[in-house]
Enzyme design. Sequence first.
Site, PDB file in Angstrom:
ATOM      1  N   HIS A 205       0.834  -1.207   0.000  1.00 20.18           N
ATOM      2  CA  HIS A 205       0.000   0.000   0.000  1.00 20.18           C
ATOM      3  C   HIS A 205       0.867   1.255   0.000  1.00 20.18           C
ATOM      4  CE1 HIS A 205      -2.300  -3.326   1.699  1.00 20.18           C
ATOM      5  NE2 HIS A 205      -3.397  -2.699   1.318  1.00 20.18           N
TER       6      HIS A 205
ATOM      7  N   LEU B 120      -8.548  -2.871  10.819  1.00 20.26           N
ATOM      8  CA  LEU B 120      -8.708  -1.442  11.107  1.00 20.26           C
ATOM      9  C   LEU B 120      -9.420  -1.221  12.443  1.00 20.26           C
ATOM     10  CD1 LEU B 120      -9.523  -0.368   7.469  1.00 20.26           C
ATOM     11  CD2 LEU B 120      -7.570   0.427   8.818  1.00 20.26           C
TER      12      LEU B 120
ATOM     13  N   ASP C 102      -9.247   6.858   7.513  1.00 22.44           N
ATOM     14  CA  ASP C 102     -10.715   6.882   7.378  1.00 22.44           C
ATOM     15  C   ASP C 102     -11.312   5.557   7.832  1.00 22.44           C
ATOM     16  OD1 ASP C 102     -11.323   9.471   5.895  1.00 22.44           O
ATOM     17  OD2 ASP C 102      -9.868   8.585   4.518  1.00 22.44           O
ATOM     18  N   GLY C 103     -10.691   4.461   7.389  1.00 23.30           N
ATOM     19  CA  GLY C 103     -11.205   3.134   7.714  1.00 23.30           C
ATOM     20  C   GLY C 103     -11.208   2.886   9.214  1.00 23.30           C
TER      21      GLY C 103
ATOM     22  N   HIS D 163      -4.174   3.486  -3.278  1.00 25.94           N
ATOM     23  CA  HIS D 163      -4.297   2.885  -1.946  1.00 25.94           C
ATOM     24  C   HIS D 163      -3.512   1.583  -1.773  1.00 25.94           C
ATOM     25  CE1 HIS D 163      -6.081   0.925   1.554  1.00 25.94           C
ATOM     26  NE2 HIS D 163      -6.228  -0.124   0.779  1.00 25.94           N
TER      27      HIS D 163
ATOM     28  N   SER E 279     -22.341  -9.562  37.470  1.00 29.44           N
ATOM     29  CA  SER E 279     -22.602 -10.891  36.904  1.00 29.44           C
ATOM     30  C   SER E 279     -21.314 -11.666  36.655  1.00 29.44           C
ATOM     31  CB  SER E 279     -23.345 -10.764  35.579  1.00 29.44           C
ATOM     32  OG  SER E 279     -24.520 -10.029  35.755  1.00 29.44           O
TER      33      SER E 279
ATOM     34  N   PHE F  33     -20.776 -13.126  24.513  1.00 25.29           N
ATOM     35  CA  PHE F  33     -20.323 -11.885  23.890  1.00 25.29           C
ATOM     36  C   PHE F  33     -18.865 -11.929  23.463  1.00 25.29           C
ATOM     37  CE2 PHE F  33     -24.016 -10.314  26.534  1.00 25.29           C
ATOM     38  CZ  PHE F  33     -24.912 -10.446  25.470  1.00 25.29           C
TER      39      PHE F  33
HETATM   40  C1  LIG Z   1     -11.430  -4.579   9.897  1.00 28.71           C
HETATM   41  C2  LIG Z   1     -10.913  -4.390   8.503  1.00 28.71           C
HETATM   42  N1  LIG Z   1     -11.774  -4.416   7.481  1.00 28.71           N
HETATM   43  C3  LIG Z   1     -11.321  -4.291   6.218  1.00 28.71           C
HETATM   44  C4  LIG Z   1      -9.995  -4.148   5.956  1.00 28.71           C
HETATM   45  C5  LIG Z   1      -9.475  -4.077   4.529  1.00 28.71           C
HETATM   46  N2  LIG Z   1      -9.021  -2.689   4.272  1.00 28.71           N
HETATM   47  C6  LIG Z   1      -7.736  -2.359   4.314  1.00 28.71           C
HETATM   48  S1  LIG Z   1      -7.498  -0.709   4.132  1.00 28.71           S
HETATM   49  C7  LIG Z   1      -9.141  -0.449   3.968  1.00 28.71           C
HETATM   50  C8  LIG Z   1      -9.714   0.933   3.822  1.00 28.71           C
HETATM   51  C9  LIG Z   1      -8.802   1.881   3.247  1.00 28.71           C
HETATM   52  O1  LIG Z   1      -9.207   3.165   3.465  1.00 28.71           O
HETATM   53  P1  LIG Z   1      -8.471   4.103   4.484  1.00 28.71           P
HETATM   54  O2  LIG Z   1      -8.608   3.559   5.829  1.00 28.71           O
HETATM   55  O3  LIG Z   1      -9.009   5.463   4.257  1.00 28.71           O
HETATM   56  O4  LIG Z   1      -6.967   4.034   4.073  1.00 28.71           O
HETATM   57  P2  LIG Z   1      -6.268   4.776   2.865  1.00 28.71           P
HETATM   58  O5  LIG Z   1      -7.005   4.376   1.628  1.00 28.71           O
HETATM   59  O6  LIG Z   1      -6.381   6.218   3.137  1.00 28.71           O
HETATM   60  O7  LIG Z   1      -4.882   4.251   2.877  1.00 28.71           O
HETATM   61  C10 LIG Z   1      -9.844  -1.635   4.043  1.00 28.71           C
HETATM   62  C11 LIG Z   1     -11.315  -1.731   3.908  1.00 28.71           C
HETATM   63  C12 LIG Z   1      -9.129  -4.128   7.066  1.00 28.71           C
HETATM   64  N3  LIG Z   1      -7.816  -4.004   6.925  1.00 28.71           N
HETATM   65  N4  LIG Z   1      -9.616  -4.216   8.309  1.00 28.71           N
END
Ligand SMILES: Cc1ncc(C[n+]2csc(CCOP(=O)(O)OP(=O)(O)O)c2C)c(N)n1
Length: 660
Positions: A27, A118, A154-155, A258, A380, A433
Site C-alpha cells: 500500500h 482497522l 478513514d477506515g 491505496h 454478573s 459476547f
Molecule cells: C477490519 C478491517 N476491514 C477491512 C480491511 C481491509 N481494508 C484495508 S485498508 C481499507 C480501507 C482503506 O481506506 P483508508 O482507511 O481510508 O486508508 P487509505 O485508503 O487512506 O490508505 C480496508 C477496507 C481491514 N484491513 N480491516
Amino acid sequence: MNPVFKDLANAIRFLSIDSVQKANSGHPGLPMGMADVATVLFKYYLRFNPKNPNWINRDRFILSAGHGSMLLYSLLYLTGYKSISIRDIKNFRQLNSICAGHPEYEKNSGIETTTGPLGQGLSNAVGLAIAEEILKKKFGSSLINHKTYVIASDGDFMEGISHEVMSLAGHLKLKNLIVLFDNNKISIDGSTNLAVSDNYKKRFESYGWSFQEVNGHNEKQISKAIKKSLNSKKPNLISCKTIIGYGSPNKSGKASAHGSPLGEKEVDLVRKKLKWKYKPFEVPKEILSEWRKIGDKGINQEKKWNNIFNKKSKKIKDEFSRIISNKLPNNFDKLLEEKKKKFFKLKPEIASRQSSANVIEEITNSLPELIGGSADLSGSNNTKTKHSTILKPSNFNGNYIHYGVREHGMAGIMNGMALHGGIIPFGGTFLIFLDYCKPSLRLSALMGLKVIYIFSHDSIGLGEDGPTHQPIEHLTHLRAIPNLNVFRPADIIETLECWEIALKSSTNPSVIVLSRQKIPFITETLVKKNMSSMGGYELKKTNSNPNVTLIASGSEVQIAIDALVKLKTANIDSKIVSMPCQELFDKQPREYKEKVIEKNSKKISIEASCVFGWEKYVGSEGVSLGLKSFGKSAPGQKLYEDFNLTSDSVVKMAKKMLDN
Ligand SMILES: Cc1ncc(C[n+]2csc(CCOP(=O)(O)OP(=O)(O)O)c2C)c(N)n1
C-alpha cells in the site's frame, strides 16, 4: 547538500514506493500521504530511543492503519533501529521478513503493536494511554510521563470499535493521547462520501476530545497543532487533510494509490515530480544522517530518565523493575498455596464465577499491576471485589475499569495495556459476547499478550435468559484459536489453579470461562501440585482397570461424578477425567495422555457445549454428550434434562457401548 524537511519526508515516500514496487504488492498511498505528518512527529516531538526500543518512558507510536506498514518500517530504518536494515526493507512482504505485510508486534523492535484489522490500533492506543496514567499515578510523573501518538485512517474511524474506545477515552480525559487522522477522504471503494457523511469535528467534540484541522502537507501547521495538543486537557484529534499517494501525477488523490504498486512508469514520474534523483532504496548519506540524528536524540533523553530512576529508593526501583519486567512478587507462590489450603478446608459449593471472585479478592492486594474490569457486567461476571477501586478521569489511582457496554473496545484496550508493560489486564463479559470482542482477542493471541478474559455464564446452565445468551459454539471457537489457553474450571480449587496458570503465562492470553449456576466442590485430595496445569487429570475411579472413562469440564464434572456412582451400582467400573484446559492436556507426553484417558476403556465426554472437537479424546467409537442446536429459554436444570445432559444419559450410553 543540506537536507530540508521535504527531503526527509521524501525518503519515507521513496522507500515505501520502491518496496511496494519490488514486492509487487502493498500500500503506497498512505506512506506517501502521511510522510510529512510522520516527519514532523518524529523530528520534533516523539521521544524514543532506537538504541533501546523498550525504554519504558518512551512515547508510543501506533500505526493504526496497518496497511501503510511501509511508513513505519521506513521510519524505524531511517531513525536507526537495529531491527530493520535496508535489507529488510528490500525484503518487504517476503517470508520471515520483519517487514511483514502489516506490522507485527515484536518486543524490542520498535513495532509497538500488530495492526491491520482497522480500528484495533486505536483501541490499543487508548489502552496504552490508560496504562500510562495508571503507572504515572503509582510511580510519579518523574518516572512515567509520556504521550501515545496514533496515525489512523478513514477506515479506522468507520469501524465500530473506534466509537467505543474514543468515547471511553473522552470520558476518561486521556490527555496524553494524540491521534493524527489521515483525512484523505479515500478508501478502497473510492471516495469516502460513498459511505460516510459524519461531521468529524462534531463527532470528536461530542466524545469530549479536542479537535484541530490542518493541511497535512504543511510542516508548520502540523507542528503547531501537535504542539498545542501537548498541553491539552482532553484526548486530541488532529485531522490532517492529506492527499493519498502524494506526488504521483496520475494516482494521487485516487483510490488506485491505496493498495497496489504504482507501476514502474508511474514511479519514474513521481521521481521526476518530487525531484528525487536517487536509485531505488538509495537514501543519500546526508539525508540518512539527518534522520539518524533525529533518532540519536533519544539516547540523551533516556540517559536523563535513567539518572532520575537511579536516584529513587531501592524499594521503588525494585517494585518498578518487577512489574515492568512482568515478574510476580516473590511471595506469590506461597500466597496461592495458603489460599488453596483455605479453599480446600471451606469446600464451597458456589458458582465458578463466584470462585473466581474469591480468587481475585485474595490476590488483588498483592498484585498492584492487576487491572480488572467488565463491560457493564461487573456484578454478573464477579470481576469486581471489595478490593476494587474504580478508575476515574480525575483519579487513575484505581485498579478497576468500568468499560461500559463496549466488549470490543475492552478487549482492544486490554491489549494496549498489556503492550505498555507494567499491567496485567483482566476483563469480563458473558461468554456469548465473545462474538462482540473476538477480533481483539484473536490479536491478544497473535501477539502473545498476557491478557486474561473472564467469560461467565458459560452454558445453557445460565437458564432463563435463553438461546440469545447461551453459548453453544463458543468454546469450540475459542479452542480453535492458536496460542490461547481456554480454561473451564470445575470448582474453586481448579479456578485458583487456572488463575495461577493465566498469571504465569507470559506469552499467551487466557480465557477463563465460568458458570452462572452453583456447582459442587469436587476436589478429592489437597495436593501442592497445580493439577490443572496438565490440562486434564484423573479425578476419581472405581477400579484400576475401568471399563468406562468419563471426560468432563466445568459444571459437567458433577454429572460424571453422579454417573460413576450409578455405574458402580450396575457393576460397571469407571473413571473420571476432569479436563479444565484442552490446550494444556494436548501438550502432555503421550504416555500421560494414554494413562489418563484409559486406552482400552469406552470413552464418553460431557460438556454443555458444541460437541465438535471432543472426538480427539473419545475416538471414533466414543460418544460426546453436548449440544448440536441452540439452547432454549427455561430454568437451567430443566434444560440439562431437555438436552439429555444427565447422569442417567451417561449411564445409558455407557451400557449401550459395553453391550455392543
Ligand atoms: C477490519 C478491517 N476491514 C477491512 C480491511 C481491509 N481494508 C484495508 S485498508 C481499507 C480501507 C482503506 O481506506 P483508508 O482507511 O481510508 O486508508 P487509505 O485508503 O487512506 O490508505 C480496508 C477496507 C481491514 N484491513 N480491516
